[in-house]
Scaffold this motif. Structure first.
Motif, PDB file in Angstrom:
ATOM      1  N   PHE A  34       0.860  -1.173   0.000  1.00 21.38           N
ATOM      2  CA  PHE A  34       0.000   0.000   0.000  1.00 21.38           C
ATOM      3  C   PHE A  34       0.899   1.226   0.000  1.00 21.38           C
ATOM      4  N   ASN A  35       0.706   2.086  -0.996  1.00 20.55           N
ATOM      5  CA  ASN A  35       1.523   3.283  -1.154  1.00 20.55           C
ATOM      6  C   ASN A  35       0.645   4.516  -1.091  1.00 20.55           C
ATOM      7  N   ALA A  36       1.081   5.501  -0.327  1.00 21.51           N
ATOM      8  CA  ALA A  36       0.361   6.777  -0.212  1.00 21.51           C
ATOM      9  C   ALA A  36       1.337   7.915  -0.490  1.00 21.51           C
ATOM     10  N   THR A  37       0.907   8.875  -1.304  1.00 21.44           N
ATOM     11  CA  THR A  37       1.755  10.005  -1.684  1.00 21.44           C
ATOM     12  C   THR A  37       1.001  11.308  -1.452  1.00 21.44           C
ATOM     13  N   PHE A  38       1.657  12.231  -0.744  1.00 27.30           N
ATOM     14  CA  PHE A  38       1.108  13.572  -0.531  1.00 27.30           C
ATOM     15  C   PHE A  38       2.044  14.580  -1.164  1.00 27.30           C
ATOM     16  N   VAL A  39       1.493  15.499  -1.956  1.00 25.02           N
ATOM     17  CA  VAL A  39       2.264  16.532  -2.643  1.00 25.02           C
ATOM     18  C   VAL A  39       1.732  17.890  -2.204  1.00 25.02           C
ATOM     19  N   GLY A  40       2.646  18.780  -1.820  1.00 21.48           N
ATOM     20  CA  GLY A  40       2.259  20.099  -1.334  1.00 21.48           C
ATOM     21  C   GLY A  40       1.922  21.085  -2.430  1.00 21.48           C
ATOM     22  N   ASP A  41       1.753  22.347  -2.030  1.00 23.93           N
ATOM     23  CA  ASP A  41       1.309  23.399  -2.947  1.00 23.93           C
ATOM     24  C   ASP A  41       2.453  24.063  -3.715  1.00 23.93           C
ATOM     25  N   ARG A  42       3.676  23.936  -3.224  1.00 26.57           N
ATOM     26  CA  ARG A  42       4.787  24.655  -3.849  1.00 26.57           C
ATOM     27  C   ARG A  42       5.295  23.889  -5.063  1.00 26.57           C
ATOM     28  N   GLN A  43       4.937  24.347  -6.247  1.00 27.12           N
ATOM     29  CA  GLN A  43       5.265  23.668  -7.501  1.00 27.12           C
ATOM     30  C   GLN A  43       6.413  24.402  -8.167  1.00 27.12           C
ATOM     31  N   LEU A  44       7.582  23.729  -8.263  1.00 23.36           N
ATOM     32  CA  LEU A  44       8.735  24.336  -8.927  1.00 23.36           C
ATOM     33  C   LEU A  44       8.808  23.971 -10.396  1.00 23.36           C
ATOM     34  N   SER A  45       8.335  22.778 -10.751  1.00 26.41           N
ATOM     35  CA  SER A  45       8.347  22.308 -12.127  1.00 26.41           C
ATOM     36  C   SER A  45       7.263  21.253 -12.262  1.00 26.41           C
ATOM     37  N   PRO A  46       6.991  20.776 -13.480  1.00 23.96           N
ATOM     38  CA  PRO A  46       5.976  19.727 -13.631  1.00 23.96           C
ATOM     39  C   PRO A  46       6.286  18.449 -12.856  1.00 23.96           C
ATOM     40  N   THR A  47       7.552  18.232 -12.503  1.00 18.13           N
ATOM     41  CA  THR A  47       7.928  16.999 -11.787  1.00 18.13           C
ATOM     42  C   THR A  47       8.371  17.251 -10.356  1.00 18.13           C
ATOM     43  N   GLU A  48       8.350  18.514  -9.897  1.00 16.75           N
ATOM     44  CA  GLU A  48       8.808  18.833  -8.548  1.00 16.75           C
ATOM     45  C   GLU A  48       7.791  19.673  -7.818  1.00 16.75           C
ATOM     46  N   SER A  60       3.818  -7.600   5.444  1.00 15.23           N
ATOM     47  CA  SER A  60       4.575  -8.057   6.608  1.00 15.23           C
ATOM     48  C   SER A  60       4.817  -6.951   7.621  1.00 15.23           C
ATOM     49  N   GLY A  61       4.391  -5.722   7.310  1.00 16.62           N
ATOM     50  CA  GLY A  61       4.577  -4.602   8.215  1.00 16.62           C
ATOM     51  C   GLY A  61       5.817  -3.782   7.953  1.00 16.62           C
ATOM     52  N   SER A  62       6.580  -4.110   6.909  1.00 16.42           N
ATOM     53  CA  SER A  62       7.778  -3.348   6.575  1.00 16.42           C
ATOM     54  C   SER A  62       7.379  -2.021   5.938  1.00 16.42           C
ATOM     55  N   LEU A  63       8.099  -0.967   6.286  1.00 13.16           N
ATOM     56  CA  LEU A  63       7.761   0.387   5.854  1.00 13.16           C
ATOM     57  C   LEU A  63       8.942   1.027   5.151  1.00 13.16           C
ATOM     58  N   ASN A  64       8.632   1.749   4.068  1.00 14.72           N
ATOM     59  CA  ASN A  64       9.609   2.565   3.358  1.00 14.72           C
ATOM     60  C   ASN A  64       8.998   3.951   3.206  1.00 14.72           C
ATOM     61  N   ALA A  65       9.589   4.958   3.855  1.00 18.65           N
ATOM     62  CA  ALA A  65       9.012   6.304   3.867  1.00 18.65           C
ATOM     63  C   ALA A  65      10.050   7.324   3.442  1.00 18.65           C
ATOM     64  N   GLN A  66       9.584   8.357   2.704  1.00 21.65           N
ATOM     65  CA  GLN A  66      10.451   9.448   2.272  1.00 21.65           C
ATOM     66  C   GLN A  66       9.744  10.776   2.496  1.00 21.65           C
ATOM     67  N   VAL A  67      10.530  11.767   2.920  1.00 25.62           N
ATOM     68  CA  VAL A  67      10.023  13.121   3.116  1.00 25.62           C
ATOM     69  C   VAL A  67      10.946  14.078   2.387  1.00 25.62           C
ATOM     70  N   LEU A  68      10.404  14.876   1.457  1.00 23.24           N
ATOM     71  CA  LEU A  68      11.178  15.853   0.702  1.00 23.24           C
ATOM     72  C   LEU A  68      10.654  17.244   1.013  1.00 23.24           C
ATOM     73  N   GLN A  69      11.586  18.159   1.301  1.00 21.40           N
ATOM     74  CA  GLN A  69      11.195  19.511   1.675  1.00 21.40           C
ATOM     75  C   GLN A  69      12.150  20.507   1.035  1.00 21.40           C
ATOM     76  N   LEU A  70      11.607  21.653   0.645  1.00 21.20           N
ATOM     77  CA  LEU A  70      12.384  22.745   0.070  1.00 21.20           C
ATOM     78  C   LEU A  70      12.669  23.746   1.178  1.00 21.20           C
ATOM     79  N   VAL A  71      13.914  23.775   1.666  1.00 24.87           N
ATOM     80  CA  VAL A  71      14.286  24.675   2.757  1.00 24.87           C
ATOM     81  C   VAL A  71      14.438  26.097   2.253  1.00 24.87           C
ATOM     82  N   ALA A  72      15.122  26.250   1.115  1.00 30.67           N
ATOM     83  CA  ALA A  72      15.288  27.547   0.465  1.00 30.67           C
ATOM     84  C   ALA A  72      15.136  27.346  -1.031  1.00 30.67           C
ATOM     85  N   GLU A  73      15.269  28.425  -1.795  1.00 32.52           N
ATOM     86  CA  GLU A  73      15.051  28.320  -3.235  1.00 32.52           C
ATOM     87  C   GLU A  73      16.017  27.343  -3.889  1.00 32.52           C
TER      88      GLU A  73
END
Length: 264
Positions: A34-48, A60-73
């Motif tokens: 089961f995969n869930a993806t959340f994308v925020g409002d700050r759009q830099l490009s069509p793929t970012e 089996s309960g194994s988890l793979n999680a990623q968090v991406l954040q834009l700290v500055a420009e």
């Protein structure tokens, strides 16, 4: 591709998307993801877009999680966490700086202060000309009784219809060439030499697009006597893609095939 796989993707809103994947295998245990993806409002490009949160959990309960954040420009950060059932396997933190003509990345992997172990990876790429990019990678690892560093140099040349890359470092070299012949045909070759294992491998791959038939075929042949191919067929106006793949290794007398249905 092996066995039977069903992938169902559902877009719940402009920010949230979920995917269900069922894989029935003949070589290993079957699984559900089961995969869930959340994308925020700050759009830099069509793929970012930032922030981005991605989570994947299996039966089996194994988890793979990623968090991406834009700290500055120009500064991006990423955190990766991976578990195997109830045990942490990977925790990794990345920081990336993107300049006008260069990119620098620092990765901290599996830091353990008490165990005195850590993996540090530093990347740097510089555009020498509009077509030529040069750079390198330094990998430093430390754990009780062991410490070392590996340096790899890299280069990429991009032309109008082809791209060539070369990586040279401790233990070997890797070269690749990609060529886009036209809108329907793309080919690529790859050569890897490992001096520590005294082994050299060569691979040739191609992709054939048939837009009128809504079909894509990808094929692979390598020096290990392996032959593989994947055929994808879209069924408009339904949001369904069918894929059939097969792999054959003549030297090891091994063969497997698979079929997948992608909805969404």
């Amino acid at each position: 591709m092996e066995g039977v796989k069903l992938i169902v993707t559902k877009t719940l809103s402009s920010h949230f998307q979920v995917t269900h994947t069922v894989h029935m295998s003949t070589l290993g245990p079957s699984s559900y993801h089961f995969n869930a993806t959340f994308v925020g409002d700050r759009q830099l490009s069509p793929t970012e877009a930032f922030p981005t949160l991605v989570g994947d959990m299996d039966n089996s309960g194994s988890l793979n999680a990623q968090v991406l954040q834009l700290v500055a420009e120009r500064i991006r950060t990423k955190a990766v966490f991976q578990t195997h059932q109830a045990k942490f396997v990977t925790w990794q933190f990345d920081g990336e700086y993107r300049g006008d003509d260069c990119t620098a990345t620092l990765t901290l992997g599996n830091p353990d202060i008490l165990g005195e172990s850590v993996i540090l990876v530093a990347h740097f790429l510089q555009s020498v000309t509009p077509r030529l990019v040069l750079g390198g990678e330094m990998v430093y690892h430390r754990r009780p009784g062991e410490e070392g560093a590996i340096l790899t140099l890299a280069g990429k040349y991009t032309a109008l219809k082809w791209v060539a890359t070369l990586n040279v470092g401790y233990g070997g070299a890797h070269a690749s060439y990609y060529h886009r012949a036209n809108e329907q045909v793309q080919v690529g070759v790859e050569l890897e030499a490992n001096t520590r294992l005294q082994d050299t491998t060569f691979a040739f791959g191609y992709q054939l697009n048939l837009p009128r038939a809504n079909m894509v075929f990808r094929g692979l042949v390598d020096s290990n006597w392996s032959v593989g191919g994947v055929l994808e067929k879209k069924l408009p106006p339904l949001p369904v893609t069918l894929a059939l793949g097969a792999f054959l290794n003549h030297w090891k007398n091994r063969f497997h095939c698979g079929f997948s249905v992608i909805v969404g």
